[in-house]
Design an enzyme around this catalytic site. Structure first.
Site, PDB file in Angstrom:
ATOM      1  N   LYS A 106       0.833  -1.207   0.000  1.00  0.00           N
ATOM      2  CA  LYS A 106       0.000   0.000   0.000  1.00  0.00           C
ATOM      3  C   LYS A 106       0.860   1.248   0.000  1.00  0.00           C
ATOM      4  O   LYS A 106       1.760   1.388   0.828  1.00  0.00           O
ATOM      5  CB  LYS A 106      -0.890  -0.020   1.247  1.00  0.00           C
ATOM      6  CG  LYS A 106      -1.791   1.200   1.428  1.00  0.00           C
ATOM      7  CD  LYS A 106      -2.989   1.170   0.494  1.00  0.00           C
ATOM      8  CE  LYS A 106      -3.768   2.484   0.535  1.00  0.00           C
ATOM      9  NZ  LYS A 106      -4.752   2.536   1.594  1.00  0.00           N
ATOM     10  N   HIS A 143      -3.330   5.044  -2.116  1.00  0.00           N
ATOM     11  CA  HIS A 143      -4.155   6.138  -1.586  1.00  0.00           C
ATOM     12  C   HIS A 143      -3.861   7.329  -2.482  1.00  0.00           C
ATOM     13  O   HIS A 143      -2.800   7.936  -2.380  1.00  0.00           O
ATOM     14  CB  HIS A 143      -3.820   6.438  -0.121  1.00  0.00           C
ATOM     15  CG  HIS A 143      -4.708   7.499   0.466  1.00  0.00           C
ATOM     16  ND1 HIS A 143      -5.658   7.240   1.417  1.00  0.00           N
ATOM     17  CD2 HIS A 143      -4.826   8.814   0.180  1.00  0.00           C
ATOM     18  CE1 HIS A 143      -6.313   8.360   1.707  1.00  0.00           C
ATOM     19  NE2 HIS A 143      -5.817   9.330   0.969  1.00  0.00           N
ATOM     20  N   HIS A 181     -10.464   3.510  -2.970  1.00  0.00           N
ATOM     21  CA  HIS A 181     -11.573   4.380  -2.566  1.00  0.00           C
ATOM     22  C   HIS A 181     -11.653   5.659  -3.402  1.00  0.00           C
ATOM     23  O   HIS A 181     -11.500   6.763  -2.878  1.00  0.00           O
ATOM     24  CB  HIS A 181     -11.527   4.704  -1.075  1.00  0.00           C
ATOM     25  CG  HIS A 181     -10.172   5.038  -0.502  1.00  0.00           C
ATOM     26  ND1 HIS A 181      -9.344   5.977  -1.051  1.00  0.00           N
ATOM     27  CD2 HIS A 181      -9.507   4.540   0.564  1.00  0.00           C
ATOM     28  CE1 HIS A 181      -8.252   6.063  -0.333  1.00  0.00           C
ATOM     29  NE2 HIS A 181      -8.318   5.195   0.640  1.00  0.00           N
ATOM     30  N   LEU A 226     -11.357  10.134   4.590  1.00  0.00           N
ATOM     31  CA  LEU A 226     -10.455  10.563   3.514  1.00  0.00           C
ATOM     32  C   LEU A 226     -10.347   9.459   2.473  1.00  0.00           C
ATOM     33  O   LEU A 226     -10.264   8.287   2.865  1.00  0.00           O
ATOM     34  CB  LEU A 226      -9.079  10.907   4.078  1.00  0.00           C
ATOM     35  CG  LEU A 226      -9.037  12.232   4.858  1.00  0.00           C
ATOM     36  CD1 LEU A 226      -7.728  12.391   5.600  1.00  0.00           C
ATOM     37  CD2 LEU A 226      -9.284  13.416   3.925  1.00  0.00           C
TER      38      LEU A 226
HETATM   39  C1  NCD Z   1      -8.574   5.394   7.137  1.00  0.00           C
HETATM   40  C2  NCD Z   1      -8.216   4.998   8.568  1.00  0.00           C
HETATM   41  O1  NCD Z   1      -8.868   5.486   9.511  1.00  0.00           O
HETATM   42  O2  NCD Z   1      -7.304   4.197   8.766  1.00  0.00           O
HETATM   43  N1  NCD Z   1      -9.389   6.573   7.175  1.00  0.00           N
HETATM   44  C3  NCD Z   1     -10.228   7.020   6.202  1.00  0.00           C
HETATM   45  O3  NCD Z   1     -10.750   8.125   6.341  1.00  0.00           O
HETATM   46  N2  NCD Z   1     -10.496   6.308   5.143  1.00  0.00           N
HETATM   47  C4  NCD Z   1      -7.340   5.572   6.310  1.00  0.00           C
HETATM   48  C5  NCD Z   1      -7.606   5.679   4.830  1.00  0.00           C
HETATM   49  O4  NCD Z   1      -8.003   4.719   4.196  1.00  0.00           O
HETATM   50  O5  NCD Z   1      -7.415   6.775   4.275  1.00  0.00           O
HETATM   51 ZN    ZN Z   2      -8.623   2.977   3.906  1.00  0.00          ZN
END
Ligand code: NCD
Ligand code: ZN
Length: 352
Positions: A106, A143, A181, A226
């Site tokens: 990742k 990401h 995502h 996020l």
């Molecule tokens: C995730 C986390 O809390 O680990 N948070 C999120 O807002 N998605 C980290 C991530 O996937 O960005």
């Molecule tokens: Zn995540």
């Protein structure tokens, strides 16, 4: 399978997998793991623990802790482990990881999200590692947000495509990359035209909500994740991609539990906990788009195909039943609020 009419009272699909999941560790993990194990056969487990998973040994030890915490009625849930890339990670570690069955690594741009301070400061530093991954067939999970403070937070994903994703694709054409995502029309369009080695996960919350959900009648910390929710036109583009039938888009909940007290604080951690009702939320989004017949491909077929893994043998059945999500769940010695806490949802995954 045949298209399910929107009046169907139940929907049975091949048992799905979650291709992007945060399980945390210790008592917090033990609290949330049964939710994912109840719905999914496998999950890609994110490596952003407080002490990030930067070695094969750490990944295997984490895997053991997950297996030891599995509920008795779900002993066959399979965690698929990932490595957390840092500026220091050596290509040899990638070889060790591949030998040990670790399927992916990742990329967190340093500072992009929760527990990402040890992430990568400049992707060019990773090139020897990416070379090894391409050679070994290990997937790169990204990401996809730049962290430059001059870039507006709502634009960080779109800017990442030009600055990082496009050069990465050009320099490593055979590397399998999952844009995790995705939240924008730009990302959906990019992935749709990027060729067979690029795919994307899409969360249920980004299919269901736009950025208004962050501000409805006051600031809503449980909608903060996020990459942050975007405007409606982006949500519509994500729904179109997820329901298109394209095998390059698949399910990844990004379920990311944080203690309620840390969400409802002056600085709120990023992450939505959706694992409790993951398939129900996706079913709601697909049904709203008139595309329940596309849910099985997205949830159960496209992911294994991209990861070169077999489909799951079992099935999962969703019933059309109203139920109210609990306000809170135990989360170690804290409490956890699921997305949609206290609200009604119109589908329910059948036990078994
Ligand atoms: C995730 C986390 O809390 O680990 N948070 C999120 O807002 N998605 C980290 C991530 O996937 O960005
Ligand atoms: Zn995540």
């Amino acid at each position: 399978m045949n298209p399910a009419p929107s009046t169907a009272s139940r929907l049975t699909i091949t048992r799905p997998d979650d291709w992007h999941l945060h399980l945390r560790d210790g008592a917090a993990m033990a609290a949330v793991l049964p939710c994912s194990a109840a719905q999914f056969a496998r999950a890609i487990v994110m490596p952003n623990l407080r002490e990030p998973i930067t070695s094969t040994a750490a990944a295997l030890a984490y895997r053991q802790r997950i297996l030891a915490a599995l509920p008795e009625d779900r002993p066959s849930f399979t965690p698929l482990m990932t490595l957390y890339l840092t500026d220091q990670l050596a290509p040899d570690e990638i070889r060790r990881a591949a030998d040990a069955g670790i399927v992916a690594a990742k990329l967190y741009p340093a500072g992009a999200t929760t527990h990402s301070s040890a992430g990568v400061t400049d992707i060019r530093k990773l090139y020897p590692v990416l070379e090894a991954m391409q050679q070994l067939g290990m997937l790169l999970l990204v990401h996809g947000e730049v962290t430059d403070p001059d870039v507006d937070i709502f634009d960080r994903e779109a800017v990442f495509i030009d600055r990082v994703m496009a050069p990465l694709r050009r320099d490593f054409p055979a590397l399998k990359v999952v844009f995790e995502h995705i939240t924008t029309r730009e990302a959906a369009q990019y992935v749709a035209q990027a060729g067979a080695h690029t795919a994307a996960t899409i969360t249920a919350h980004h299919l269901l909500y736009n950025r208004n959900a962050l501000f409805m009648g006051g600031l809503r910390p449980h909608h903060y994740c996020l990459p942050v929710l975007k405007r409606e036109s982006h949500r519509l583009a994500l729904v179109e991609a997820a329901t298109s039938g394209s095998d390059r888009f698949f399910l990844g909940t990004d379920s990311a539990p944080h203690a309620a007290a840390l969400k409802e604080a002056s600085v709120c951690g990023a992450g939505c906990f959706t694992a409790l009702s993951a398939l129900e939320l996706y079913a709601e989004a697909f049904e709203a788009a008139g595309a329940l017949d596309k849910l099985e491909g997205f949830a159960s077929h496209h992911g294994p195909a991209f990861y070169s893994l077999p489909r799951n043998p079992g099935t999962l059945t969703l019933e059309r039943t109203d139920w109210t999500l609990p306000e809170t769940l135990p989360f170690g010695d804290a409490l956890l609020k699921p997305l949609r806490a206290g609200q009604v949802i119109g589908w329910r995954v059948q036990a078994g």
